[in-house]
Design a protein around this motif. Structure first.
Motif, short mmCIF file in Angstrom:
data_model
loop_
_atom_site.label_atom_id
_atom_site.label_comp_id
_atom_site.label_asym_id
_atom_site.label_seq_id
_atom_site.Cartn_x
_atom_site.Cartn_y
_atom_site.Cartn_z
N SER A 1 -11.55 -2.67 6.88
CA SER A 1 -10.48 -1.77 6.13
C SER A 1 -9.19 -2.23 6.84
O SER A 1 -8.34 -2.29 6.21
N GLU B 1 -0.33 7.36 -0.04
CA GLU B 1 -1.56 7.82 -0.38
C GLU B 1 -2.62 6.93 0.16
O GLU B 1 -3.89 7.24 0.65
N GLU B 2 -2.66 5.68 -0.12
CA GLU B 2 -3.64 4.59 0.36
C GLU B 2 -3.81 4.42 1.84
O GLU B 2 -4.88 4.47 2.53
N PHE C 1 0.75 -1.08 -0.05
CA PHE C 1 -0.06 -0.03 -0.31
C PHE C 1 0.77 1.20 0.14
O PHE C 1 1.85 1.40 0.73
N SER C 2 0.37 2.23 -0.77
CA SER C 2 1.23 3.48 -0.76
C SER C 2 0.94 4.44 0.36
O SER C 2 0.06 4.15 0.99
#
Length: 695
Positions: free
Chosen positions: A53, A7-8, A4-5
């Protein structure tokens, strides 16, 4: 899918903060309203979303904690448990642990959050209902090892294949929303040949193939283990796609070394749950239907995260555009005077007008982008009030109004601490205990109101309680005892001025200082922080009836409304929030007291500052002088200037590191004609001319 970046992760944290706030607000409502089905559903959904999530992101401690919280609320929704004080306290303890886990993600915590103890407490309170022990044991069955290390797994019955991924581990909301959009969700069991040499490479090809025709939302074992080849010869996948069962089997069986593929539609339980999720997402889908739905799916997220500094830079660039547009106007005027009204002049005027309209709209949009509702600050206070009141054994009806009122985000970041001081003080020393209130004939519950509203170009924030109030006579006596004022001075001061002594550093009327602070402790911090952003704070109080703090703030720190004045050819700007009034006086109306010039305004003696003398500037003496009366808190001074030019909004610019801190100035602004206006540091001037001990 495999990593995951930043931003994510930022998007995940934004959603997490939102859901934690929903939990906070609704647990408070649950305490107040008891078994309210709507409130319990809101809490269940928020916990469910966090569980899903955080599980996808790989934050297992957070997922496990919210899973147990979700189980607990399922019991509440089914009516198998009731709301109690112990339960509410436990839920808030869980929420605090969740916040610690959130801080761990961003690296803002010095100690590792432990979840085993709180999970045990949640499980214990849930399993305490003896009539439902069988159901409890069912809920608490150990999950199947995700490392998939059982050598006999290939001999499992077909139904058992699909039970390896528990339905509770699947994000139901994602699945339901996909169904509403016409997608299907499948459980896939994929088995490789026994002699496959590079299992991880083969699994990677399978993932790549499936991601072209759908979205993988879960797999068992975890993706990282499959990547590293840490699995036997089979794994499971939950896939959202538009394809049918046969198409999926054929696509996967076409990949080399895939021995067997089983596909089964995913069936989610609980009809009530379906209704709950459908209702939640109908609103979202209805909002999306304003534009073409297919186009929406392609666009994805409709917002971007922008550094505030970039917005500041854009604001500065807009200011430059305004200056150039004004210069263009001047050029068009000169051109018309010289060459008359011809086609070229008209074109230039048309361009100038259009540029002015565009820059105005651009400035307005950038301002809106910088604004945030005060709810970002206000939402943290109900929980704080509840905890403080609990600790003090007081009952408080906390009312919050004006959540939607918007402020520049830089202002919002600053006002949090002052409001914490005022609200804590109100609960701690402002409001009486229940016994006192009964004895005084007041309602048992003390009332505390936090309100935000607009007033012209300012925002008003009030903190008001109906408690014991502040007695000016007590403050007057304390100020004499502490040698802050002498007896004569204290008795000459008005009640308003006496109350304002509360803003002096270290001044307090409390006999004992608690760990929550006493009335007066921290009020100097409140005033300092508010005045640092060109705001003002006022205090009014009636003994026995309550206290009210009123904070006046500019809507933004980037643009302020000012009174423009002139000294000879130089233009100066006074922030309008500090301008009390303007006067026109004759030289004979200026008096001398101890070699200091003063003026008398409605019986009050105000020191007078001549701006030309202060800045050592030239001016032409006139019979009439103009005076701007400035105020900071209860202090007032008069400032003599040559001319009053009127009100104007200006974009504040720093004086820069080259000039540094200049006495009497707080910044500068470029006017429409390119001229530089200097912004007066009102607070600094008032401090120089008025003595702190004469407040």
């Amino acid at each position: 899918m495999f990593s995951f970046s930043n931003e994510e992760i930022a998007v995940f944290l934004d959603e997490l903060d939102e859901k934690i706030q929903i939990l906070d607000e609704n647990i408070l409502l649950l305490e107040r309203e008891g078994e309210n089905p709507v409130v319990m559903q809101e809490i269940f959904r928020a916990a469910h979303t966090i569980k899903g999530s955080s599980g996808v992101m790989g934050f297992e401690k957070m997922a496990n904690l919210t899973h147990e919280m979700e189980n607990l609320f399922d019991e509440l929704r089914q009516g198998r448990m009731g709301v109690s004080d112990f339960l509410i306290d436990l839920l808030f303890e869980t929420l605090d642990t969740l916040r610690l886990l959130r801080d761990e993600v961003v690296g803002e915590v010095s100690e590792v959050a432990e979840t085993e103890g709180i999970i045990t407490k949640l499980r214990d309170i849930r399993t305490g209902n003896a009539a439902n022990m069988e159901e409890t044991e069912k809920l608490n069955e150990p999950r199947i090892n995700e490392e998939h290390g059982d050598a006999n797994s290939l001999q499992l019955e077909e139904d058992e294949y699909y039970n390896k991924i528990h339905l509770e581990d699947v994000d139901e909301i994602t699945v339901r929303e996909a169904e509403l959009k016409g997608f299907r969700t499948y459980q896939l069991f994929v088995q490789l040949d026994y002699d496959t040499q590079m299992k991880s490479v083969r699994a990677y090809l399978i993932f790549e193939t499936l991601q072209k025709i759908g979205d993988i939302i879960k797999c068992d074992p975890e993706v990282e283990k499959i990547q590293e080849g840490e699995f036997e010869n089979d794994f499971q996948i939950i896939l959202i796609t538009r394809e049918d069962v046969d198409s999926l089997r054929n696509v996967l069986l076409s990949i080399a070394e895939v021995r067997e593929v089983k596909v089964k539609p995913l069936v989610l339980p609980a009809e009530e749950e379906v209704e709950l999720v459908v209702e939640e997402h109908k609103a979202r889908l209805e909002e999306n239907s304003k534009t073409d739905s297919a186009e929406k799916e392609k666009k994805g997220i409709q917002t971007v995260r922008v550094d505030v500094q970039k917005l500041d830079n854009l604001m500065n660039l807009v200011g430059e555009l305004v200056i150039d547009r004004t210069r263009l106007d001047k050029f068009a005027e000169i051109f018309e005077t010289k060459y008359g009204s011809d086609a070229l002049v008209e074109v230039i005027s048309e361009i100038s007008n259009h540029l002015g309209q565009v820059t105005g709209d651009l400035q307005e949009e950038i301002m809106k982008a910088r604004m945030l509702p005060v709810a970002h600050v206000f939402n943290r206070f109900p929980r704080m009030v509840r905890d403080v009141a609990h600790k003090l054994g007081k009952e408080v009806d906390f009312i919050v109004e004006g959540h939607e009122t918007e402020l520049d985000r830089n202002v919002i970041e600053i006002i949090g601490d002052p409001l914490i001081h005022l609200i804590r003080n109100a609960v701690d020393h402002g409001l009486e205990t229940s016994e006192e209130r009964i004895r005084l004939g007041k309602p048992v519950q003390g009332k505390l109101i936090l309100k935000a509203s607009y007033q012209e170009s300012q925002i008003l924030i009030t903190v008001e309680d109906d408690g014991r109030g502040m007695d000016p006579n007590v403050i007057r006596q304390k100020s004499i005892e502490k040698d802050i004022l002498d007896y004569d001075t204290a008795n000459r001061m008005s009640e308003r001025d006496i109350l304002n002594l509360s803003f002096m550093a270290g001044f307090s009327t409390a006999d004992a200082v608690s760990d929550l602070s006493g009335r007066g402790v921290g009020l100097d911090v409140v005033r300092t922080q508010i005045e640092n952003i060109n705001g003002m704070v006022e205090l009014s109080s009636t003994p026995g009836k309550g206290t009210k703090f009123t904070i006046k703030l500019p809507l933004t720190l980037a643009i302020i409304r000012t009174l423009m004045v002139a000294l000879d050819r130089q233009v100066y700007a006074f922030p309008l929030t500090n301008v009390v009034e303007t006067l026109s006086l004759g030289q004979e109306e200026i008096k001398l007291i101890r070699n200091t010039e003063v003026i008398i305004v409605r019986g009050d003696i105000l020191p007078l500052l001549r701006l030309d003398v202060f800045f050592q500037a030239s001016n032409t003496p006139e019979n009439k002088i103009y005076v701007v009366v400035l105020g900071v808190g209860s202090r007032r001074i008069g400032v003599a200037v040559d001319r009053l030019l009127g009100e104007q909004e200006i974009v504040i610019k720093s004086l820069g590191s080259y000039l540094g801190q200049v006495r009497g100035l707080s910044g500068a602004a470029i006017l429409g004609d390119g001229q530089l206006a200097l912004i007066i540091d009102v607070r600094g001037l008032v401090k120089e001319l008025s003595s702190e001990d004469l407040v």
